[in-house]
Write an enzyme that holds these catalytic residues in place. Structure first.
Site, PDB file in Angstrom:
ATOM      1  CD1 TRP A 133      -2.822   1.401   0.524  1.00 43.24           C
ATOM      2  CD2 TRP A 133      -2.109   1.781   2.623  1.00 43.24           C
ATOM      3  NE1 TRP A 133      -3.611   2.380   1.067  1.00 43.24           N
ATOM      4  CE2 TRP A 133      -3.202   2.634   2.360  1.00 43.24           C
ATOM      5  CE3 TRP A 133      -1.502   1.840   3.876  1.00 43.24           C
ATOM      6  CZ2 TRP A 133      -3.691   3.526   3.299  1.00 43.24           C
ATOM      7  CZ3 TRP A 133      -1.995   2.717   4.818  1.00 43.24           C
ATOM      8  CH2 TRP A 133      -3.076   3.554   4.527  1.00 43.24           C
ATOM      9  CG  ASP A 214      -2.144  -2.378   7.280  1.00 46.16           C
ATOM     10  OD1 ASP A 214      -3.290  -2.336   7.758  1.00 46.16           O
ATOM     11  OD2 ASP A 214      -1.750  -1.600   6.391  1.00 46.16           O
ATOM     12  CE  LYS A 249     -10.058  -0.041   3.573  1.00 48.57           C
ATOM     13  NZ  LYS A 249      -9.597   0.675   2.432  1.00 48.57           N
TER      14      LYS A 249
HETATM   15  C1  LIG Z   1      -3.477  -2.024   3.482  1.00 48.77           C
HETATM   16  C2  LIG Z   1      -4.201  -0.887   4.096  1.00 48.77           C
HETATM   17  N1  LIG Z   1      -3.831  -0.463   5.298  1.00 48.77           N
HETATM   18  C3  LIG Z   1      -4.448   0.568   5.904  1.00 48.77           C
HETATM   19  C4  LIG Z   1      -5.496   1.219   5.293  1.00 48.77           C
HETATM   20  C5  LIG Z   1      -6.093   2.406   5.999  1.00 48.77           C
HETATM   21  O1  LIG Z   1      -7.355   2.243   6.464  1.00 48.77           O
HETATM   22  P1  LIG Z   1      -8.159   3.469   7.058  1.00 48.77           P
HETATM   23  O2  LIG Z   1      -8.979   4.012   5.962  1.00 48.77           O
HETATM   24  O3  LIG Z   1      -8.973   2.851   8.155  1.00 48.77           O
HETATM   25  O4  LIG Z   1      -7.199   4.465   7.583  1.00 48.77           O
HETATM   26  C6  LIG Z   1      -5.916   0.820   4.026  1.00 48.77           C
HETATM   27  C7  LIG Z   1      -6.990   1.547   3.351  1.00 48.77           C
HETATM   28  O5  LIG Z   1      -7.093   1.603   2.157  1.00 48.77           O
HETATM   29  C8  LIG Z   1      -5.263  -0.272   3.417  1.00 48.77           C
HETATM   30  O6  LIG Z   1      -5.622  -0.705   2.216  1.00 48.77           O
END
Ligand SMILES: Cc1ncc(COP(=O)(O)O)c(C=O)c1O
Length: 401
Positions: A133, A214, A249
């Site tokens: 990411w 994560d 999500k």
């Molecule tokens: C791999 C990953 N980590 C963390 C997040 C962050 O999530 P949040 O929107 O709750 O900050 C995302 C969101 O797209 C993600 O895909």
């Protein structure tokens, strides 16, 4: 005095959120957005779960004063987070050797984790998968880390290169942090199997690494417990690790910013001590978390009927994504698009990597109004009966050149 900017040119737009802005500005009627990292249904809209609406109704009925939350958030929510990750009866939970802080989303959890590690005097090296990411390198670099990458996918881009991944992790120094995607790897959708997870845990123990998990997609892969199984397997004496949960999500609560950082320590005393330092990281950053999203999640998880409803709604999202994966694979194969598409049907989570070049990604956008992220990362949830044909024809055109 002018601002000490290193350069006066504007920073590039965020690689993912920037594409959404470009998509909105595109006036072509048949445009398709597969770039966004948000679940959407067949109507292209992000659902508000019925369990969430019911929880909000109850919260409104019992609404009280809007004073500050504690720095580490609501105790009931923090307990619920641990139960969701490990199960209420797991030794990690019952021993009290895990402490949790409520955070604004999974991103907030990751940033607090990074700041906490720096404050605690941990190694300034963090390892992350290639690809990962895009916010991982940015976030950890700005927190003061040197980023290192471990190879993740094999040549096909469709499975984990176990040998190379473990080889890189074995070369990590004692105390280095290593980011692992808890389930539904973003951007590839490719997750390690149970044996590989066990081998990763072994390397983490042997090399005394600090796993930072994560966990943004619990329940989007195989199921709530199934997705966390490997993680409970990290429960080895002496292995301390961090879990960054996001409920954006799986509760479809993107704009409420609800997440949590859980620190699993060797014993309850160390967990409490770690939390006291996490609270400093939070206090000096945003002071205390927002209440609403966490109250919604805690209300749902505390009520057996609402929880059951949530699990059904979560399964609907998971199963629709799986259905979309299979529909996409069938359509690509039937259209004779060159490539091995079948593994995409077995991958999990919202994302898949089509494996496209920068030029092919640009052609998809410029010639066909199909928006995807670099390397052809698509949000599988964004595929609908209406746009499937357009997407497949466009992908075929850019691959065949
Ligand atoms: C791999 C990953 N980590 C963390 C997040 C962050 O999530 P949040 O929107 O709750 O900050 C995302 C969101 O797209 C993600 O895909």
């Amino acid at each position: 005095m002018a601002l000490p900017l290193r350069s006066l040119t504007p920073a590039p737009p965020d690689p993912i959120l920037g594409l959404t802005e470009a998509f909105k500005a595109d006036s072509r009627p048949n445009k398709v957005n597969l770039a966004v990292g948000v679940y959407v249904g067949d109507n292209g809209v992000t659902p508000v779960l019925s369990c969430v609406l019911e929880a909000e109704r109850r919260l409104l009925e019992g609404a009280g004063p809007k004073g500050y939350l504690p720095i580490d958030g609501r105790p009931a929510y923090r307990n619920a987070v641990r139960h969701l990750i490990f199960g209420p009866d797991h030794e990690i939970v019952t021993s009290g050797r895990a402490s949790t802080a409520q955070t604004p989303g999974g991103t907030g959890a990751l940033r607090v984790a990074a700041d906490f590690l720096v404050q605690a005097g941990a190694s300034k090296n963090v390892w992350m998968s290639e690809p990962t990411w895009p916010n991982h390198p940015q976030l950890f670099t700005l927190a003061g880390f040197q980023t290192r990458v471990y190879p993740y996918l094999d040549e096909s881009g469709r499975s984990v290169d176990v040998g190379k991944m473990l080889g890189a992790l074995r070369s990590a120094a004692r105390g280095d942090a290593v980011i692992l995607h808890g389930s539904c790897h973003n951007p590839s959708g490719v997750d390690p199997d149970a044996d590989t997870w066990a081998a990763i845990a072994e390397v983490a123990v042997e090399n005394e690494l600090i796993p930072v998990i994560d966990f943004a997609y619990q329940g989007f892969g195989f199921g709530l417990r199934e997705d966390a199984d490997w993680l409970t397997g990290l429960a080895r004496p002496g292995l301390e690790f961090l879990v960054c949960s996001s409920y954006s999500k799986n509760f479809s609560l993107y704009n409420e910013r609800v997440g949590a950082l859980t620190i699993v320590a060797a014993d309850a005393e160390r967990a409490a001590s770690a939390l006291s330092h996490v609270k400093i990281a939070i206090r000096s950053n945003y002071s205390n978390p927002p209440a609403h999203g966490a109250d919604v999640v805690a209300t749902i998880l505390a009520d057996p009927d609402l929880r059951a409803r949530w699990e059904v709604e979560l399964a609907e999202m998971r199963n629709r994504i799986l259905g979309n994966r299979n529909r996409l694979v069938r359509a690509l194969e039937e259209a004779g698009v060159p490539g091995n598409w079948e593994p995409i049907g077995q991958q999990r989570g919202m994302f898949a990597l089509l494996g496209l070049s920068a030029e092919q990604v640009a052609r998809l956008r410029d010639e066909f109004a199909v928006y995807v992220v670099s390397k052809g990362r698509i949000n599988v949830a964004g595929i609908t009966p209406t746009n499937l044909e357009t997407v497949v024809a466009a992908v075929k055109a850019v691959i065949e050149g």
